[in-house]
Design an enzyme around this catalytic site. Sequence first.
Site, PDB file in Angstrom:
ATOM      1  N   ASP A 172       0.590  -1.009  -0.234  1.00  0.00           N
ATOM      2  CA  ASP A 172      -0.039   0.286  -0.233  1.00  0.00           C
ATOM      3  C   ASP A 172       0.866   1.379  -0.094  1.00  0.00           C
ATOM      4  O   ASP A 172       2.033   1.064   0.253  1.00  0.00           O
ATOM      5  CB  ASP A 172      -0.415  -0.052   1.226  1.00  0.00           C
ATOM      6  CG  ASP A 172      -1.396   1.784   1.508  1.00  0.00           C
ATOM      7  OD1 ASP A 172      -2.219   1.890   0.884  1.00  0.00           O
ATOM      8  OD2 ASP A 172      -1.345   1.671   2.729  1.00  0.00           O
ATOM      9  N   LYS A 173       0.543   2.462  -1.024  1.00  0.00           N
ATOM     10  CA  LYS A 173       1.203   3.143  -0.946  1.00  0.00           C
ATOM     11  C   LYS A 173       1.680   4.105   0.559  1.00  0.00           C
ATOM     12  O   LYS A 173       2.753   3.729   0.504  1.00  0.00           O
ATOM     13  CB  LYS A 173       0.505   4.514  -1.571  1.00  0.00           C
ATOM     14  CG  LYS A 173       1.730   5.731  -1.799  1.00  0.00           C
ATOM     15  CD  LYS A 173       1.164   6.516  -3.239  1.00  0.00           C
ATOM     16  CE  LYS A 173       0.054   7.754  -2.427  1.00  0.00           C
ATOM     17  NZ  LYS A 173       0.511   8.379  -2.025  1.00  0.00           N
TER      18      LYS A 173
HETATM   19  P1  ADP Z   1      -3.688   4.505   0.064  1.00  0.00           P
HETATM   20  O1  ADP Z   1      -3.902   3.347  -0.588  1.00  0.00           O
HETATM   21  O2  ADP Z   1      -2.248   4.767  -0.840  1.00  0.00           O
HETATM   22  O3  ADP Z   1      -3.093   3.820   1.276  1.00  0.00           O
HETATM   23  P2  ADP Z   1      -5.814   5.351   0.373  1.00  0.00           P
HETATM   24  O4  ADP Z   1      -6.734   4.385  -0.075  1.00  0.00           O
HETATM   25  O5  ADP Z   1      -6.670   5.611   2.786  1.00  0.00           O
HETATM   26  O6  ADP Z   1      -4.423   5.272   0.432  1.00  0.00           O
HETATM   27  O7  ADP Z   1      -6.375   6.963   0.225  1.00  0.00           O
HETATM   28  C1  ADP Z   1      -7.213   7.032  -1.060  1.00  0.00           C
HETATM   29  C2  ADP Z   1      -6.794   8.456  -1.376  1.00  0.00           C
HETATM   30  O8  ADP Z   1      -8.527   8.564  -0.375  1.00  0.00           O
HETATM   31  C3  ADP Z   1      -6.291   8.602  -0.964  1.00  0.00           C
HETATM   32  O9  ADP Z   1      -4.970   9.012  -1.553  1.00  0.00           O
HETATM   33  C4  ADP Z   1      -6.971  10.888  -0.348  1.00  0.00           C
HETATM   34  O10 ADP Z   1      -7.326  11.199  -1.746  1.00  0.00           O
HETATM   35  C5  ADP Z   1      -8.323   9.718  -0.286  1.00  0.00           C
HETATM   36  N1  ADP Z   1      -8.281   9.579   1.068  1.00  0.00           N
HETATM   37  C6  ADP Z   1      -8.986   8.703   1.730  1.00  0.00           C
HETATM   38  N2  ADP Z   1      -9.597   9.611   3.219  1.00  0.00           N
HETATM   39  C7  ADP Z   1      -9.489  10.450   3.257  1.00  0.00           C
HETATM   40  C8  ADP Z   1      -9.881  11.329   4.197  1.00  0.00           C
HETATM   41  N3  ADP Z   1      -9.861  10.879   5.334  1.00  0.00           N
HETATM   42  N4  ADP Z   1      -9.481  12.836   3.629  1.00  0.00           N
HETATM   43  C9  ADP Z   1      -9.277  13.159   2.347  1.00  0.00           C
HETATM   44  N5  ADP Z   1      -9.341  12.463   1.281  1.00  0.00           N
HETATM   45  C10 ADP Z   1      -8.880  11.029   2.050  1.00  0.00           C
HETATM   46 MG    MG Z   2      -3.438   3.234   3.195  1.00  0.00          MG
END
Ligand code: ADP
Ligand code: MG
Length: 736
Positions: A426-427
């Site tokens: 996961d990033k």
């Molecule tokens: P990743 O897959 O990189 O771990 P996430 O799946 O947790 O990232 O989140 C993906 C995207 O969803 C984030 O890059 C953001 O744009 C959006 N996002 C998630 N949660 C929030 C939040 N609480 N507030 C704002 N944006 C959010």
């Molecule tokens: Mg994440």
Amino acid sequence: MHKEIRSDKPGKCPKCGGMDLIEIEESNSKEENMNHQDDEPSHNSLYTCPMDPDVIKDRPGKCPKCGMDLAPLIKSENSQHAGHKGHKSMEEDFKRRFFVTLPLVLIVMFLSPNIQKWLGISIDFLSRDILIFILGTFIFFFGGLPFFKAAKGEIRTKSFGMMTLVALAISVGYVFSVAATFLFPGESLYWEISTLISVFLLGHWLEMRAVRGTTGALAELARLIPQTAHLIKGKEIVEIETEKLAKGDRVLVKPGEKIPVDGIVISGESSVNESMLTGESAPIVKNQGDKVIGGTINGDGSLTVEVAKIGKETAISQIMELIRQAQESKPSVQKLADRGAFILTLTAISVGIATFVFWLFLIPQGAIFAATLAVSSIVVACPHALGLAIPTVTTITSTLAARNGILIKDMKGLEVLRKVNYVVFDKTGTLTKGEFGVNDILVSKNSKLRPEEILKLAAAIEAHSQHPIAKGIVDEAKKKNLKLPEIKNFKSFPGKGAEGIVSDKYILVGNRILLNELKLEEDVFEKNIDMGVSTGVYVAVDKKVEGLILLSDILREESKEVIQKLQQMQIKTAMLTGDRGNVASEVGKQLKIDTVFAEVLPEDKVNKIKELQKKGSIVAMVGDGVNDAPSLTQAHVGIAIGAGTDVAVESAEIVLVKNDPKDVVKAISLSRKTNNKMIQNLLWATGYNVFAIPTAAGVFYPSFNILLRPEWAAILMSMSSIIVVFNALLLRRAKL
Ligand code: ADP
Ligand code: MG
């Protein structure tokens, strides 16, 4: 002395005058522990066999495997010592019996005609045989007692094993000798069985000492589990230890978090996953007035919960549960070992009988010879080493792992890890630090709001979220000393954003995916903005996009190294993120990752894993978020990283305590090392029998004159166990 005396200050006891008051922990559970110290069982205690840490029971009693008294397992750090004490006292018992019997064994040997013949002396007196009989009987009963007790347990539970064989061997020898003393003229086996008992006592003493060195993972595990709750104190929210919560306290439970205690929902709405307690897998909707159970997992809403129960029913029992899980998880090779041990036990008995019959009737060498060889073959085939081969490795592995910040929830996960050829990361928060800084705040063309107001509204919502982006926004608002308004009806959309109501206005924060889903206009800014490699969070008020907060995250320094190391190990890597393609490909380029999946909806993350699996890859998924949970479960091995959300931890087989992706490499290397050790131990524990059993049965006697006397058989058998334990102990020094 007087436990009912309580004072909030140190001082003297008013009841007995002189005694200094000692500090007690505030939590109930610890008090319980203190009160129950005199080994009165409390409901939450677990008991384990000093010989076999895999045996775990919730009440004291005998070990079903070997019949030994169970010793208390860990309840807190205190009782860990108790567990050690139990083990230690067994160890001491073997040691004591060894030293008490040793001089008598020497006398018996000295008086035995056979040994005298070897030594070329002759000490004979009238009642010599009677004296040998008396000494031998004492050694047999006093020294043999622990083995008889244990054998009784095995026989009662029909799980014949090591102890049955030992008891059988020495009993056969003893009965034969008594008969030889009183019933028919002949040589007795007293000195053989005496030395046999001696060697067994010594062997067990040393082995328990070694095994004691392999335990200790539990305490480390217990200490590693974060046990905090968000206590609402007036307008403030403070982090406190779950144990310190009192009845009536109010706690905030954020989305995806474990509910820390049993309580009643005061406000908020969410669905709660109670499957771990009820077995009911569908989430249950919780509203004001509903009961929630400590240890269950909150869904996407945030809840304010009033604490109804504290202490051991909740937080502590959660820890216990986790420990139980960890302890009960056995690698699949354990089955192989158990099967092997069973077969070996049967072999031992059959070979023993066959040997006796063969040397008594087929090639008659006399009853003494036949009985001696029968005893030898039973002894040498004891599957003790096999019983120790796997558990000693797994206990050391979990200790070693815990010491390296790797928590193994399921041994099977670790077992598979060595075969993994695709690691998906996961990033956010895994490859990057998950520490977002706000770069810029853009205001839409028609908005009347100032950037600060946009930030304030977003921060008010994000205060309830635990996403790293949320933290970045809240921190920025704090830096600017903005006072955050109260919100209602918070709800998070994992991987997309969150919403809530601020003074009757419906506020939405999130990414483009969320805007598209809700059909909100996103092109509302002055010019076609270039977000570069920033993550953008749109802020909408009453369904109109008012602003855009641009944030950026920092790459972890370790990430590049990890990807490189994995590639060197012939393991492919992929990154999985819900973030924008631009950001993702930039990160991917910098890290030289094989595959990048960007703008993946949370529900699609799991499909990406499936895709890789369909192509025949063995996939490990490393993630931290609520939305990573399904992919963690789907992957062959789920690895939750960092202070990840409880949901992620719950779904993973392995938990990395630190926020360091390098531990993934460590875990893989541990998995490979562990596996090697297990194979080595299994090979050794079974392999030596290939030579030992025939030798003991007298196969090499006719042509080579090679015999294995019972005491040598015992030494060999004990040695093989001790070698297995020490081989496992070597793992402790392994560098991961
Ligand atoms: P990743 O897959 O990189 O771990 P996430 O799946 O947790 O990232 O989140 C993906 C995207 O969803 C984030 O890059 C953001 O744009 C959006 N996002 C998630 N949660 C929030 C939040 N609480 N507030 C704002 N944006 C959010
Ligand atoms: Mg994440």
